[in-house]
Write an enzyme that holds these catalytic residues in place. Structure first.
Site, PDB file in Angstrom:
ATOM      1  N   LYS A 145      50.885 -16.578 -18.854  1.00  0.00           N
ATOM      2  CA  LYS A 145      52.352 -16.679 -19.009  1.00  0.00           C
ATOM      3  C   LYS A 145      53.058 -15.805 -17.986  1.00  0.00           C
ATOM      4  CE  LYS A 145      52.950 -19.749 -21.228  1.00  0.00           C
ATOM      5  NZ  LYS A 145      51.665 -20.271 -21.145  1.00  0.00           N
TER       6      LYS A 145
ATOM      7  N   GLU B 182      52.599 -17.213 -14.336  1.00  0.00           N
ATOM      8  CA  GLU B 182      53.269 -18.472 -13.966  1.00  0.00           C
ATOM      9  C   GLU B 182      54.789 -18.351 -14.038  1.00  0.00           C
ATOM     10  OE1 GLU B 182      52.473 -21.872 -16.443  1.00  0.00           O
ATOM     11  OE2 GLU B 182      52.161 -20.664 -18.200  1.00  0.00           O
TER      12      GLU B 182
ATOM     13  N   GLU C  65      45.907 -15.890 -22.393  1.00  0.00           N
ATOM     14  CA  GLU C  65      47.143 -16.683 -22.447  1.00  0.00           C
ATOM     15  C   GLU C  65      48.338 -15.832 -22.037  1.00  0.00           C
ATOM     16  OE1 GLU C  65      47.887 -19.631 -22.463  1.00  0.00           O
ATOM     17  OE2 GLU C  65      49.994 -19.651 -23.065  1.00  0.00           O
TER      18      GLU C  65
ATOM     19  N   LYS D 174      54.998 -29.708 -15.070  1.00  0.00           N
ATOM     20  CA  LYS D 174      54.693 -29.687 -16.513  1.00  0.00           C
ATOM     21  C   LYS D 174      53.434 -30.486 -16.818  1.00  0.00           C
ATOM     22  CE  LYS D 174      55.264 -28.727 -20.798  1.00  0.00           C
ATOM     23  NZ  LYS D 174      54.909 -27.362 -21.238  1.00  0.00           N
TER      24      LYS D 174
ATOM     25  N   ARG E 277      58.235 -32.943 -13.776  1.00  0.00           N
ATOM     26  CA  ARG E 277      56.937 -33.404 -13.241  1.00  0.00           C
ATOM     27  C   ARG E 277      56.734 -32.982 -11.782  1.00  0.00           C
ATOM     28  NH1 ARG E 277      54.734 -37.559 -16.360  1.00  0.00           N
ATOM     29  NH2 ARG E 277      53.515 -38.274 -14.596  1.00  0.00           N
TER      30      ARG E 277
ATOM     31  N   TRP F  66      55.869 -33.752  -6.358  1.00  0.00           N
ATOM     32  CA  TRP F  66      55.096 -32.502  -6.282  1.00  0.00           C
ATOM     33  C   TRP F  66      54.059 -32.773  -5.204  1.00  0.00           C
ATOM     34  CZ3 TRP F  66      50.110 -30.754  -6.577  1.00  0.00           C
ATOM     35  CH2 TRP F  66      49.954 -29.387  -6.729  1.00  0.00           C
TER      36      TRP F  66
ATOM     37  N   HIS G  60      32.627  -2.588 -16.609  1.00  0.00           N
ATOM     38  CA  HIS G  60      31.654  -3.262 -15.721  1.00  0.00           C
ATOM     39  C   HIS G  60      32.296  -3.668 -14.399  1.00  0.00           C
ATOM     40  CE1 HIS G  60      28.848  -3.182 -19.027  1.00  0.00           C
ATOM     41  NE2 HIS G  60      29.798  -3.664 -19.803  1.00  0.00           N
TER      42      HIS G  60
ATOM     43  N   CYS H 159      54.110 -36.357 -10.025  1.00  0.00           N
ATOM     44  CA  CYS H 159      55.402 -36.797  -9.491  1.00  0.00           C
ATOM     45  C   CYS H 159      56.062 -37.664 -10.559  1.00  0.00           C
ATOM     46  CB  CYS H 159      55.205 -37.632  -8.232  1.00  0.00           C
ATOM     47  SG  CYS H 159      54.309 -36.763  -6.961  1.00  0.00           S
TER      48      CYS H 159
ATOM     49  N   ASN I 221      52.776 -41.998  -7.570  1.00  0.00           N
ATOM     50  CA  ASN I 221      52.269 -40.772  -8.178  1.00  0.00           C
ATOM     51  C   ASN I 221      50.751 -40.903  -8.201  1.00  0.00           C
ATOM     52  OD1 ASN I 221      51.830 -38.425  -9.594  1.00  0.00           O
ATOM     53  ND2 ASN I 221      52.093 -39.401 -11.586  1.00  0.00           N
ATOM     54  N   GLY I 222      50.043 -39.931  -7.636  1.00  0.00           N
ATOM     55  CA  GLY I 222      48.579 -39.981  -7.636  1.00  0.00           C
ATOM     56  C   GLY I 222      48.057 -39.597  -6.254  1.00  0.00           C
TER      57      GLY I 222
HETATM   58  C1  AGP Z   1      50.685 -23.625 -19.367  1.00  0.00           C
HETATM   59  O1  AGP Z   1      51.741 -22.673 -19.490  1.00  0.00           O
HETATM   60  C2  AGP Z   1      50.691 -24.308 -18.032  1.00  0.00           C
HETATM   61  N1  AGP Z   1      51.886 -24.988 -17.820  1.00  0.00           N
HETATM   62  C3  AGP Z   1      49.445 -25.124 -17.797  1.00  0.00           C
HETATM   63  O2  AGP Z   1      48.355 -24.224 -17.776  1.00  0.00           O
HETATM   64  C4  AGP Z   1      49.120 -26.230 -18.831  1.00  0.00           C
HETATM   65  O3  AGP Z   1      48.719 -25.644 -20.043  1.00  0.00           O
HETATM   66  C5  AGP Z   1      47.961 -27.065 -18.277  1.00  0.00           C
HETATM   67  O4  AGP Z   1      48.392 -27.662 -17.082  1.00  0.00           O
HETATM   68  C6  AGP Z   1      47.478 -28.143 -19.256  1.00  0.00           C
HETATM   69  O5  AGP Z   1      48.523 -29.049 -19.509  1.00  0.00           O
HETATM   70  P1  AGP Z   1      48.350 -30.078 -20.754  1.00  0.00           P
HETATM   71  O6  AGP Z   1      48.271 -29.238 -21.990  1.00  0.00           O
HETATM   72  O7  AGP Z   1      49.565 -30.942 -20.701  1.00  0.00           O
HETATM   73  O8  AGP Z   1      47.070 -30.836 -20.518  1.00  0.00           O
END
Ligand code: AGP
Length: 606
Positions: free
Chosen positions: A482, A485, A478, A601, A27, A74, A501, A2, A98-99
């Site tokens: 992408k 998400e 990766e 983020k 956030r 969030w 397998h 948050c 936040n937490g």
């Molecule tokens: C990546 O596209 C995502 N947003 C997510 O997996 C991110 O890499 C992960 O939350 C780790 O974040 P950080 O690198 O800030 O620790």
């Protein structure tokens, strides 16, 4: 997860709070709210959805008061709606948080027995009533210290009090919190990004500390309630990084920035004249390190996996990797001669930070590969290797991923050289090859139209597979992340050799499958895996590198060729079309590319 902002000023604060909340939306953006103090009353406005909804639902220009707190959420406890939105207020206290408060259920029962009434389903509301209860019998600092002791879990708090019309209290345990200093006003914020519009003079709270903020004074206290002095940092102002410029989305901008950010990273570490790598003030003797453990989440974990292949290829070091949320609860066998490397763009990911904290508590060697050098992980690791990418705003990580694997590759070369496991000739040849990486990325970025055209196939499919072997396997993971998400479609990264397998059963007519098959030592085997899926009806998008050699296979749906370079560096180039594939898929769907649903983020709660 948050975002928090607080301002104590000699002028109305609602405008600046709103502006800061908009900068904090990366956030979390399930709901938003503000509380100000005016003429002895707490004025609270909050609504579900983005900060824009708050502005549409309330006349914020007439929200008076020279002191206030704001929050973007969030959701962790309680659905995203206006009742569960922060701030949460009693008759005399208002709180943003936040937490996660892990003992909120027990505390809620106690407070209800004391006659407190709860309106929301959140853990945060417990804090409001607990501090209200403690103020009945204690002075402010004691009431704060007592309240913080009673809370189990993580928090970054902003608190205002009806009876103290110019004071904001901030407190931190496990979630980041910063103080900013302005002319005739002072600030509280989740991170420097929220405060940068108003000041570049920042102080970070450490776990257990709290602060009393007035417009012309800030006092800091440790967890025993003892007054302490704290450093004021002057941060660089890099406003341009926080604007989209001519781009439609931050993600598009950050994909295109990669030649520059990679060049910056190379310049930061590579000494061209001596063809050497400078890693200054490395705090350990090379002989003290015989194994490496890399830890991260999401994309950062993929960076860890990528570097494992390079470490194994180029050095004799034992290398293990782990997902931070697994590592922190595993029965770890800590070893003195292991270097623990924490990879994190934000440097605030709760699980990664907790894993770092665990290693610190066991007196292990800890190194952070991070983008935000003022972050908690950066500050608490023994040693930091910044990736120098500039702020990454898009929730889906792009330039930071390439920055992470670049710095890890540079570390592999340096350690391999210092351990005499990479000869001087090969070391200097690889450093020379690195110099061409920015221009190779630039050329790979030009592959654009083909990807736009094929991206809708991935949108319309029930699911897709991303296959790779060796150096390409982390990139397959990766690429799948992408697409997931950004387009909210199922995509699975898988080792190409593993398909038979079980997952081969998934392949059906017309299913899109990305096959990463650069002409490296895994090429021939990956091509035969590709033929296995084609034979079962898959529409294969083959991503390889340019070569005069023909590709011996039929019925390949589409082929994309990236530039040629040494095998170590091909993963950088293979990543580019996958970033664009995910971007164009989401663009076609009209989704919010910079703020995908359900995500944030920086995941600062576990
Ligand atoms: C990546 O596209 C995502 N947003 C997510 O997996 C991110 O890499 C992960 O939350 C780790 O974040 P950080 O690198 O800030 O620790």
């Amino acid at each position: 997860m948050c975002g928090i902002i607080g301002i104590s000023s000699n002028k109305p604060v609602s405008g600046n709070i709103i502006n800061s909340l908009k900068k904090l939306e990366y956030r979390g953006y399930d709901s938003a709210g503000i509380a100000t103090l005016f003429e002895g009353e707490i004025k609270e406005v909050k609504s579900e959805g983005r900060v824009d909804s708050l502005e549409q639902n309330f006349d914020l220009k007439n929200l008076k008061g020279n002191i206030g707190i704001g929050h973007v959420r969030w959701a962790t406890h309680g659905v995203p709606n206006s009742v569960n939105a922060h701030p949460h207020s009693s008759h005399n206290v208002s709180v943003v948080h936040n937490g996660i408060i892990e003992n909120s259920t027990i505390l809620k029962k106690y407070l209800i027995s004391k006659g407190h009434n709860f309106k929301s389903q959140t853990d945060t509301e417990v804090i409001v009533h607990l501090i209200t209860e403690n103020l009945k019998t204690s002075e402010l600092e004691i009431a704060i210290t007592k309240t913080l002791e009673q809370l189990h879990g993580s928090f970054a708090l902003g608190i205002v009090f009806k009876e103290m019309p110019d004071l904001i209290v901030g407190a931190r345990r496990g979630s980041p919190l910063a103080v900013g200093y302005g002319p005739n006003e002072n600030y509280l914020g989740s991170d420097s990004y929220a405060l940068k519009a108003m000041t570049n003079k920042i102080t970070y709270l450490e776990d257990g500390e709290f602060c009393l903020i007035k417009k012309n004074q800030v006092l800091f206290f440790n967890e025993d309630g003892k007054k302490i002095n704290k450093k004021i940092l002057e941060l660089s102002s890099d406003e341009a990084n926080y604007e989209k410029g001519d781009f439609k989305h931050f993600m598009a901008k950050e994909i295109e920035e990669q030649p520059v950010t990679i060049k910056t990273g190379i310049k930061e570490y590579i000494d061209r004249t001596n063809s050497d790598i400078n890693i200054y003030n490395f705090p350990w003797k090379i002989s003290e390190i015989n194994s490496i453990t890399l830890i991260g989440c999401g994309t950062a974990y993929h960076s860890c996996l990528m570097s494992k292949y390079w470490f194994e290829e180029l050095t004799q070091l034992d290398v293990s990797i782990d997902i931070a949320s697994e590592f922190r609860y595993r029965k770890n066998r800590f070893k003195k001669d292991t270097l623990y490397i924490f990879v994190s763009q934000s440097g605030e990911t709760a699980d990664t930070y907790a894993a770092l904290d665990l290693c610190n508590k066991n007196n292990m060697k800890t190194c952070a590969v991070v983008n935000v050098i003022e972050s908690s992980i950066a500050r608490d690791a023994n040693f930091i290797l910044p990736i120098h990418c500039g702020p990454e705003i898009g929730v889906a990580s792009t330039k930071a991923f390439l920055g992470q694997i670049l710095i890890l590759y540079i570390l592999v070369l340096k350690l391999g050289s210092l351990r005499n496991e990479i000869t001087k000739e090969i070391y200097q040849e690889k450093i020379k090859d690195l110099q061409s990486l920015p221009s190779l990325i630039e050329k790979s970025l030009l592959i654009d139209n083909d990807i736009q055209a094929i991206s809708s196939t991935f949108n319309d499919a029930k699911g897709s597979m991303f296959l790779g072997r060796g150096f390409s396997y982390p990139i397959a993971l990766e690429g799948a992340l992408k697409l997931k998400e950004l387009s909210y479609v199922h995509a699975e990264g898988y080792p190409a050799g593993e398909m038979k397998h079980g997952p081969l059963a998934l392949i059906e007519d017309g299913m899109p499958v990305v096959v990463l098959a650069p002409r490296d030592s895994y090429y021939k085997k990956t091509i035969s895996n590709m033929q296995e899926v084609i034979a079962r009806g898959a529409k294969v998008l083959l991503i390889t590198n340019k070569s005069k050699d023909e590709i011996f296979s039929e019925n390949i749906w589409e082929t994309i060729e990236v530039e040629n370079t040494n095998d170590d560096l091909l993963p950088f180039l293979l990543t580019i079309p996958l970033q664009k594939l995910a971007y164009y898929s989401a663009l076609k769907k009209g989704y919010d590319i910079d703020k995908p649903r359900n995500l944030a983020k920086s995941v600062t709660v576990e």
